[in-house]
Design a protein around this motif. Structure first.
Motif, PDB file in Angstrom:
ATOM      1  N   VAL A 194       0.856  -1.182   0.000  1.00 27.95           N
ATOM      2  CA  VAL A 194       0.000   0.000   0.000  1.00 27.95           C
ATOM      3  C   VAL A 194       0.891   1.231   0.000  1.00 27.95           C
ATOM      4  CG1 VAL A 194      -1.881   1.215   1.136  1.00 27.95           C
ATOM      5  CG2 VAL A 194      -1.720  -1.257   1.342  1.00 27.95           C
ATOM      6  N   LEU A 195       0.638   2.145  -0.936  1.00 28.89           N
ATOM      7  CA  LEU A 195       1.431   3.358  -1.062  1.00 28.89           C
ATOM      8  C   LEU A 195       0.520   4.544  -1.310  1.00 28.89           C
ATOM      9  CD1 LEU A 195       4.237   1.950  -3.412  1.00 28.89           C
ATOM     10  CD2 LEU A 195       4.430   2.374  -0.956  1.00 28.89           C
ATOM     11  N   GLY A 196       1.107   5.723  -1.240  1.00 28.90           N
ATOM     12  CA  GLY A 196       0.347   6.936  -1.546  1.00 28.90           C
ATOM     13  C   GLY A 196      -0.290   7.548  -0.315  1.00 28.90           C
ATOM     14  N   SER A 197      -1.527   8.032  -0.474  1.00 27.11           N
ATOM     15  CA  SER A 197      -2.218   8.780   0.581  1.00 27.11           C
ATOM     16  C   SER A 197      -3.121   7.891   1.426  1.00 27.11           C
ATOM     17  CB  SER A 197      -3.039   9.909  -0.054  1.00 27.11           C
ATOM     18  OG  SER A 197      -2.210  10.802  -0.764  1.00 27.11           O
ATOM     19  N   ALA A 198      -2.712   6.647   1.595  1.00 29.71           N
ATOM     20  CA  ALA A 198      -3.456   5.760   2.487  1.00 29.71           C
ATOM     21  C   ALA A 198      -3.089   6.070   3.928  1.00 29.71           C
ATOM     22  CB  ALA A 198      -3.138   4.305   2.158  1.00 29.71           C
ATOM     23  N   GLY A 199      -3.803   5.426   4.856  1.00 37.23           N
ATOM     24  CA  GLY A 199      -3.521   5.659   6.266  1.00 37.23           C
ATOM     25  C   GLY A 199      -2.091   5.341   6.626  1.00 37.23           C
ATOM     26  N   ARG A 200      -1.530   4.342   5.977  1.00 40.44           N
ATOM     27  CA  ARG A 200      -0.120   4.009   6.176  1.00 40.44           C
ATOM     28  C   ARG A 200       0.406   3.319   4.929  1.00 40.44           C
ATOM     29  NH1 ARG A 200       0.386  -1.582   9.605  1.00 40.44           N
ATOM     30  NH2 ARG A 200      -1.621  -2.527   9.062  1.00 40.44           N
ATOM     31  N   SER A 201       1.684   3.494   4.677  1.00 46.06           N
ATOM     32  CA  SER A 201       2.347   2.794   3.584  1.00 46.06           C
ATOM     33  C   SER A 201       3.035   1.576   4.180  1.00 46.06           C
ATOM     34  CB  SER A 201       3.363   3.700   2.896  1.00 46.06           C
ATOM     35  OG  SER A 201       2.722   4.786   2.266  1.00 46.06           O
ATOM     36  N   ALA A 202       2.697   0.402   3.645  1.00 47.51           N
ATOM     37  CA  ALA A 202       3.222  -0.821   4.241  1.00 47.51           C
ATOM     38  C   ALA A 202       3.066  -1.980   3.280  1.00 47.51           C
ATOM     39  CB  ALA A 202       2.497  -1.128   5.554  1.00 47.51           C
ATOM     40  N   ARG A 203       3.739  -3.055   3.607  1.00 48.57           N
ATOM     41  CA  ARG A 203       3.559  -4.336   2.923  1.00 48.57           C
ATOM     42  C   ARG A 203       2.805  -5.230   3.888  1.00 48.57           C
ATOM     43  NH1 ARG A 203       7.017  -9.102   1.785  1.00 48.57           N
ATOM     44  NH2 ARG A 203       6.440  -9.913  -0.272  1.00 48.57           N
ATOM     45  N   LEU A 204       1.615  -5.649   3.499  1.00 54.37           N
ATOM     46  CA  LEU A 204       0.705  -6.297   4.431  1.00 54.37           C
ATOM     47  C   LEU A 204       0.366  -7.713   3.968  1.00 54.37           C
ATOM     48  CD1 LEU A 204      -1.767  -3.311   4.951  1.00 54.37           C
ATOM     49  CD2 LEU A 204       0.116  -3.993   6.445  1.00 54.37           C
ATOM     50  N   PRO A 205       0.179  -8.639   4.911  1.00 56.31           N
ATOM     51  CA  PRO A 205      -0.230 -10.006   4.554  1.00 56.31           C
ATOM     52  C   PRO A 205      -1.734 -10.099   4.361  1.00 56.31           C
ATOM     53  CG  PRO A 205       0.118  -9.853   6.907  1.00 56.31           C
ATOM     54  CD  PRO A 205       0.489  -8.494   6.340  1.00 56.31           C
ATOM     55  N   PHE A 206      -2.166 -11.066   3.584  1.00 56.30           N
ATOM     56  CA  PHE A 206      -3.598 -11.283   3.376  1.00 56.30           C
ATOM     57  C   PHE A 206      -4.271 -11.767   4.660  1.00 56.30           C
ATOM     58  CE2 PHE A 206      -2.573 -10.402  -0.750  1.00 56.30           C
ATOM     59  CZ  PHE A 206      -3.508 -10.741  -1.701  1.00 56.30           C
ATOM     60  N   LEU A 259      -7.365  -2.437   5.763  1.00 53.63           N
ATOM     61  CA  LEU A 259      -6.187  -2.916   6.482  1.00 53.63           C
ATOM     62  C   LEU A 259      -5.084  -1.859   6.516  1.00 53.63           C
ATOM     63  CD1 LEU A 259      -5.840  -6.623   5.254  1.00 53.63           C
ATOM     64  CD2 LEU A 259      -6.517  -5.828   7.524  1.00 53.63           C
ATOM     65  N   ALA A 260      -5.057  -1.017   5.494  1.00 58.53           N
ATOM     66  CA  ALA A 260      -4.044   0.035   5.421  1.00 58.53           C
ATOM     67  C   ALA A 260      -4.456   1.286   6.179  1.00 58.53           C
ATOM     68  CB  ALA A 260      -3.755   0.384   3.971  1.00 58.53           C
ATOM     69  N   GLY A 261      -5.576   1.228   6.893  1.00 60.34           N
ATOM     70  CA  GLY A 261      -6.011   2.382   7.667  1.00 60.34           C
ATOM     71  C   GLY A 261      -6.868   3.350   6.893  1.00 60.34           C
ATOM     72  N   GLY A 262      -7.432   2.904   5.769  1.00 62.80           N
ATOM     73  CA  GLY A 262      -8.263   3.802   4.971  1.00 62.80           C
ATOM     74  C   GLY A 262      -7.427   4.853   4.272  1.00 62.80           C
ATOM     75  N   ALA A 263      -8.035   6.009   4.022  1.00 64.29           N
ATOM     76  CA  ALA A 263      -7.342   7.096   3.323  1.00 64.29           C
ATOM     77  C   ALA A 263      -7.126   8.267   4.261  1.00 64.29           C
ATOM     78  CB  ALA A 263      -8.160   7.548   2.114  1.00 64.29           C
ATOM     79  N   GLN A 264      -6.100   9.058   3.957  1.00 65.71           N
ATOM     80  CA  GLN A 264      -5.892  10.309   4.668  1.00 65.71           C
ATOM     81  C   GLN A 264      -6.875  11.339   4.102  1.00 65.71           C
ATOM     82  OE1 GLN A 264      -1.734  11.524   5.297  1.00 65.71           O
ATOM     83  NE2 GLN A 264      -1.097   9.577   4.374  1.00 65.71           N
ATOM     84  N   ILE A 265      -7.862  11.703   4.897  1.00 69.10           N
ATOM     85  CA  ILE A 265      -8.970  12.525   4.418  1.00 69.10           C
ATOM     86  C   ILE A 265      -8.485  13.821   3.791  1.00 69.10           C
ATOM     87  CG2 ILE A 265     -11.105  13.684   5.063  1.00 69.10           C
ATOM     88  CD1 ILE A 265     -11.200  10.641   5.176  1.00 69.10           C
ATOM     89  N   SER A 266      -7.458  14.443   4.371  1.00 71.69           N
ATOM     90  CA  SER A 266      -7.004  15.746   3.883  1.00 71.69           C
ATOM     91  C   SER A 266      -6.154  15.653   2.626  1.00 71.69           C
ATOM     92  CB  SER A 266      -6.202  16.461   4.985  1.00 71.69           C
ATOM     93  OG  SER A 266      -5.056  15.690   5.343  1.00 71.69           O
ATOM     94  N   LEU A 267      -5.739  14.433   2.240  1.00 70.67           N
ATOM     95  CA  LEU A 267      -4.833  14.278   1.117  1.00 70.67           C
ATOM     96  C   LEU A 267      -5.391  13.435  -0.024  1.00 70.67           C
ATOM     97  CD1 LEU A 267      -1.459  13.576   2.996  1.00 70.67           C
ATOM     98  CD2 LEU A 267      -2.261  15.751   2.079  1.00 70.67           C
ATOM     99  N   ALA A 268      -6.156  12.389   0.280  1.00 69.11           N
ATOM    100  CA  ALA A 268      -6.506  11.379  -0.709  1.00 69.11           C
ATOM    101  C   ALA A 268      -7.555  11.866  -1.700  1.00 69.11           C
ATOM    102  CB  ALA A 268      -7.009  10.123  -0.012  1.00 69.11           C
ATOM    103  N   ASP A 269      -7.437  11.364  -2.917  1.00 69.87           N
ATOM    104  CA  ASP A 269      -8.413  11.599  -3.978  1.00 69.87           C
ATOM    105  C   ASP A 269      -9.336  10.392  -4.046  1.00 69.87           C
ATOM    106  OD1 ASP A 269      -9.878  12.123  -6.223  1.00 69.87           O
ATOM    107  OD2 ASP A 269      -8.177  12.247  -7.607  1.00 69.87           O
TER     108      ASP A 269
END
Length: 405
Positions: free
Chosen positions: A271-283, A296-306
């Motif tokens: 997960v990259l970009g304006s998500a809640g966190r950038s990480a490599r996550l297991p299924f 799982l990535a914490g959703g989106a950063q409301i102030s940044l994400a499109d």
């Protein structure tokens, strides 16, 4: 004519000069910052433009050619129908052995019946005799009054009839029952993360891969983390165990001499970009859709994400790409430089517009795959807000520089 500042205190011109320098510094700093606002990846339009505007670039400027697809119900259904696995295409489904042949190491129980009480194998108390033989390295075994008998390559019924034929004229109306008690010639080697790594004999009716694994104690790791590698005749293929479970066509028949290795390899996505966190996550589950992955990535950063810019970057299998784009579009992309990876898959980007409420339902049908990259693009306004923040901080700095001494 006297200057306006003539006769004024000497400090006045110095104050004006420092203020001017501070304002000019602020202006130049703001202009320089305008071209280097920090970001966490391309905008939505930039991702889509990379796929749509390749014609204006030279091949040297185009290190990777790909296409982008907006995900709707049809696209999600096409992608969901495919399960990664190529055991069937590499080895065929095969079939159960209707008439399996005998081989070296097999142990057989031979029961010979005679009609008379005083025959070679009968008495007044018992009209039959039973003996056990093991097929030797030369493919043969010795049978009384028959001699060296070649079992290798014969079916049970074929061997039985030939033994009866060779006893005729010696025994009294002979008949034979031939039973395979130990199968050593038709085995599959099962190793790795299974309950009991061992050679597994194949049944007379034939066994599929899942039956062979069950005889070896089953996988000792969660099914969503297990990878099955099959080697046959010098050719190896591996698939997720989940692909075999969900696609009966991949549960092919095992063949004598097959080697099966089960390994633990957790499926991961990035997960990259304006998500809640950038990480490599297991299924951590058998199936994971794109909405769950974003959660799982914490959703989106409301102030940044499109919300219109949720992307899944993937190397997709040719059958899916052809179903999505059509043969003509694929030919065009190949001409423009699109190249497959080592597994023959082609780069493609799926876009989800989560400003549309229906996308939350469609996204639940779009399953993530091992190695996928989920990218949440930033909104254009995020750059403006960052720019204003930088100007504010630079102006504050300039104001400190311009403060009177």
């Amino acid at each position: 004519m006297r200057s306006r500042y003539l006769g004024e205190p000497a400090t006045r011109p110095q104050f004006v000069t420092r203020r001017s320098v501070g304002l000019l510094s602020s202006a130049f700093l703001a202009l320089s910052l305008a071209g280097c606002v920090p970001s966490n990846g391309p905008l939505t339009a930039e991702v889509l433009g990379s796929a749509a505007n390749r014609g204006a670039q030279t091949y040297a400027q185009r290190p990777l050619t790909f296409d982008a697809v907006d995900v709707d119900q049809e696209v999600a259904a096409i992608a969901a129908e495919f399960w990664p696995g190529d055991l069937q295409s590499a080895f065929g489904v095969g079939s159960g052995s209707v008439n399996p042949t005998l081989g070296v190491g097999d142990t057989l129980e031979i029961t010979i019946f005679e009609a008379g009480p005083d025959g070679l194998f009968s008495t007044t108390e018992n009209r039959s005799s039973t003996l056990t033989v093991t097929v030797q390295p030369d493919g043969s075994a010795s049978i009384p009054y028959v001699g060296s008998f070649r079992f290798n390559g014969k079916t049970l019924e074929g061997a039985r009839r030939e033994i009866v034929s060779r006893l005729e004229g010696r025994a009294v109306e002979p008949d034979v029952i031939l039973t395979l008690t130990e199968n050593s010639s038709r085995v599959v080697s099962v190793n790795g993360s299974v309950g009991s790594p061992s050679p597994v004999p194949l049944g007379l009716r034939g066994d599929r891969l899942m039956e062979v694994l069950a005889k070896a104690g089953g996988p000792s790791v969660p099914s969503h983390d297990a990878i099955v590698r099959l080697t046959r005749g010098g050719v190896s293929r591996e698939v997720p165990l989940q692909a075999i479970l969900n696609n009966p066509g991949e549960n092919i028949y095992a063949q004598p001499g097959d080697q099966i290795f089960v390994s633990a390899r957790p499926r991961m996505f990035s997960v990259l970009g304006s998500a809640g966190r950038s990480a490599r996550l297991p299924f951590e589950t058998d199936e994971l859709n794109v909405i769950e992955a974003a959660s799982l990535a914490g959703g989106a950063q409301i102030s940044l994400a499109d919300p219109q810019g949720y992307f899944v970057f993937r190397y997709e299998y040719p059958s899916v790409v052809e179903a999505l784009l059509g043969a003509g579009r694929i030919a065009q992309l190949k001409q423009e430089g699109m190249l497959p990876d080592r597994q023959g898959r082609y780069p493609i980007v799926y876009r989800f517009d989560l400003s549309d409420a229906s996308s939350y339902l469609v996204g639940q049908k779009f399953m993530m795959r091992d190695g996928d990259v989920l990218y949440v693009a930033r909104h254009r306004s995020a750059d403006f807000l960052k720019f204003i923040s930088l100007i504010t901080s630079s102006t504050s700095f300039a104001g400190q520089v311009a403060a009177p001494l």
